[in-house]
Design a protein around this motif. Structure first.
Motif, PDB file in Angstrom:
ATOM      1  N   ALA A 101      -3.397  11.632  16.883  1.00  0.00           N
ATOM      2  CA  ALA A 101      -3.141  13.051  16.632  1.00  0.00           C
ATOM      3  C   ALA A 101      -2.434  13.282  15.308  1.00  0.00           C
ATOM      4  O   ALA A 101      -2.292  14.413  14.879  1.00  0.00           O
ATOM      5  N   GLU A 102      -1.978  12.218  14.668  1.00  0.00           N
ATOM      6  CA  GLU A 102      -1.157  12.375  13.470  1.00  0.00           C
ATOM      7  C   GLU A 102      -1.697  11.554  12.310  1.00  0.00           C
ATOM      8  O   GLU A 102      -2.310  10.509  12.504  1.00  0.00           O
ATOM      9  N   ALA A 103      -1.435  12.041  11.114  1.00  0.00           N
ATOM     10  CA  ALA A 103      -1.787  11.294   9.911  1.00  0.00           C
ATOM     11  C   ALA A 103      -0.838  10.116   9.763  1.00  0.00           C
ATOM     12  O   ALA A 103       0.292  10.144  10.245  1.00  0.00           O
ATOM     13  N   TRP A 104      -1.293   9.071   9.091  1.00  0.00           N
ATOM     14  CA  TRP A 104      -0.467   7.891   8.874  1.00  0.00           C
ATOM     15  C   TRP A 104      -0.818   7.279   7.524  1.00  0.00           C
ATOM     16  O   TRP A 104      -1.858   7.547   6.955  1.00  0.00           O
ATOM     17  N   THR A 105       0.095   6.466   7.010  1.00  0.00           N
ATOM     18  CA  THR A 105      -0.068   5.834   5.708  1.00  0.00           C
ATOM     19  C   THR A 105      -0.427   4.366   5.895  1.00  0.00           C
ATOM     20  O   THR A 105       0.254   3.651   6.641  1.00  0.00           O
ATOM     21  N   GLU A 106      -1.473   3.926   5.208  1.00  0.00           N
ATOM     22  CA  GLU A 106      -1.924   2.543   5.364  1.00  0.00           C
ATOM     23  C   GLU A 106      -0.871   1.544   4.898  1.00  0.00           C
ATOM     24  O   GLU A 106      -0.610   0.550   5.564  1.00  0.00           O
ATOM     25  N   GLY A 107      -0.274   1.760   3.774  1.00  0.00           N
ATOM     26  CA  GLY A 107       0.718   0.830   3.243  1.00  0.00           C
ATOM     27  C   GLY A 107       0.070  -0.342   2.539  1.00  0.00           C
ATOM     28  O   GLY A 107      -1.147  -0.445   2.437  1.00  0.00           O
ATOM     29  N   SER A 108       0.890  -1.275   2.065  1.00  0.00           N
ATOM     30  CA  SER A 108       0.374  -2.397   1.283  1.00  0.00           C
ATOM     31  C   SER A 108       0.956  -3.731   1.724  1.00  0.00           C
ATOM     32  O   SER A 108       1.061  -4.661   0.936  1.00  0.00           O
ATOM     33  N   GLY A 109       1.331  -3.825   2.979  1.00  0.00           N
ATOM     34  CA  GLY A 109       1.950  -5.052   3.464  1.00  0.00           C
ATOM     35  C   GLY A 109       1.000  -5.977   4.187  1.00  0.00           C
ATOM     36  O   GLY A 109      -0.141  -5.633   4.473  1.00  0.00           O
ATOM     37  N   ARG A 110       1.502  -7.152   4.476  1.00  0.00           N
ATOM     38  CA  ARG A 110       0.823  -8.141   5.312  1.00  0.00           C
ATOM     39  C   ARG A 110       1.823  -8.578   6.383  1.00  0.00           C
ATOM     40  O   ARG A 110       3.024  -8.533   6.172  1.00  0.00           O
ATOM     41  N   GLU A 111       1.297  -9.039   7.506  1.00  0.00           N
ATOM     42  CA  GLU A 111       2.179  -9.401   8.617  1.00  0.00           C
ATOM     43  C   GLU A 111       3.253 -10.397   8.207  1.00  0.00           C
ATOM     44  O   GLU A 111       4.411 -10.263   8.572  1.00  0.00           O
ATOM     45  N   ASN A 112       2.901 -11.407   7.439  1.00  0.00           N
ATOM     46  CA  ASN A 112       3.845 -12.482   7.119  1.00  0.00           C
ATOM     47  C   ASN A 112       4.466 -12.370   5.740  1.00  0.00           C
ATOM     48  O   ASN A 112       4.925 -13.374   5.189  1.00  0.00           O
ATOM     49  N   ASN A 113       4.500 -11.179   5.155  1.00  0.00           N
ATOM     50  CA  ASN A 113       5.142 -11.020   3.840  1.00  0.00           C
ATOM     51  C   ASN A 113       6.614 -11.420   3.907  1.00  0.00           C
ATOM     52  O   ASN A 113       7.315 -11.077   4.847  1.00  0.00           O
ATOM     53  N   LYS A 114       7.057 -12.131   2.904  1.00  0.00           N
ATOM     54  CA  LYS A 114       8.473 -12.472   2.739  1.00  0.00           C
ATOM     55  C   LYS A 114       8.864 -12.059   1.332  1.00  0.00           C
ATOM     56  O   LYS A 114       8.345 -12.643   0.387  1.00  0.00           O
ATOM     57  N   PRO A 115       9.680 -11.057   1.115  1.00  0.00           N
ATOM     58  CA  PRO A 115      10.343 -10.251   2.136  1.00  0.00           C
ATOM     59  C   PRO A 115       9.345  -9.323   2.832  1.00  0.00           C
ATOM     60  O   PRO A 115       8.267  -9.029   2.320  1.00  0.00           O
ATOM     61  N   GLN A 116       9.752  -8.875   3.979  1.00  0.00           N
ATOM     62  CA  GLN A 116       8.943  -8.013   4.824  1.00  0.00           C
ATOM     63  C   GLN A 116       8.615  -6.690   4.122  1.00  0.00           C
ATOM     64  O   GLN A 116       9.469  -6.084   3.489  1.00  0.00           O
ATOM     65  N   THR A 117       7.357  -6.248   4.229  1.00  0.00           N
ATOM     66  CA  THR A 117       6.955  -4.946   3.692  1.00  0.00           C
ATOM     67  C   THR A 117       7.099  -3.907   4.801  1.00  0.00           C
ATOM     68  O   THR A 117       6.544  -4.076   5.884  1.00  0.00           O
TER      69      THR A 117
END
Length: 146
Positions: A101-117
């Protein structure tokens, strides 16, 4: 006629576990991961908690290319394929697809990013960043929508 539509954005949302490292997963953004993950982790601690992940996709469908004004009986199919399956306790798992029901932002991270996105959609936020983002509402999808 077959009209193929590909997602314009997608990400995986991770509920996270109560463990120190995994607790931060609820703020992790995985918007550019190549793989969408759907998983269920059952805690091995004395309290049997379950932690989930969700895959969200956004399609930009141009209905004028599909329906030129003539009467039609359209059918739509969502085809998703597995890359790896492990530790299934059910040989035929069931997946539910619901509209958001809501808009969302895809972002630019990956699950295992260090540091965390943390910028973009996560389990806790649909837009923005950790602690300053816009939270998802309790009713996360629009029932009975087309």
């Amino acid at each position: 006629m077959i009209y193929s539509v590909f997602a314009k954005k997608d990400t995986s949302l991770y509920e996270g576990t109560s463990g120190t490292a995994d607790a931060l997963m609820r703020w992790t953004n995985a918007g550019i991961d190549e793989i969408l993950e759907v998983r269920k982790i059952v805690s091995s601690s004395a309290t049997a908690n379950t932690y989930l992940s969700r895959a969200v996709l956004d399609f930009d469908i141009d209905w004028t290319k599909i329906n030129s004004g003539a009467a039609w009986n359209a059918k739509a199919y969502l085809n998703l394929y597995t890359t790896e399956v492990s530790q299934l306790d059910d040989s035929t798992p069931t997946f539910t697809v619901s509209p958001l029901a809501e808009a969302w932002t895809e972002g630019s991270g990956r699950e295992n990013n260090k540091p965390q996105t943390t910028k973009g959609a996560s389990w806790a936020y649909r837009t923005g960043e950790y602690d300053t983002g816009t939270e998802w509402t309790t009713a996360g999808y629009a029932a009975n929508t087309t």
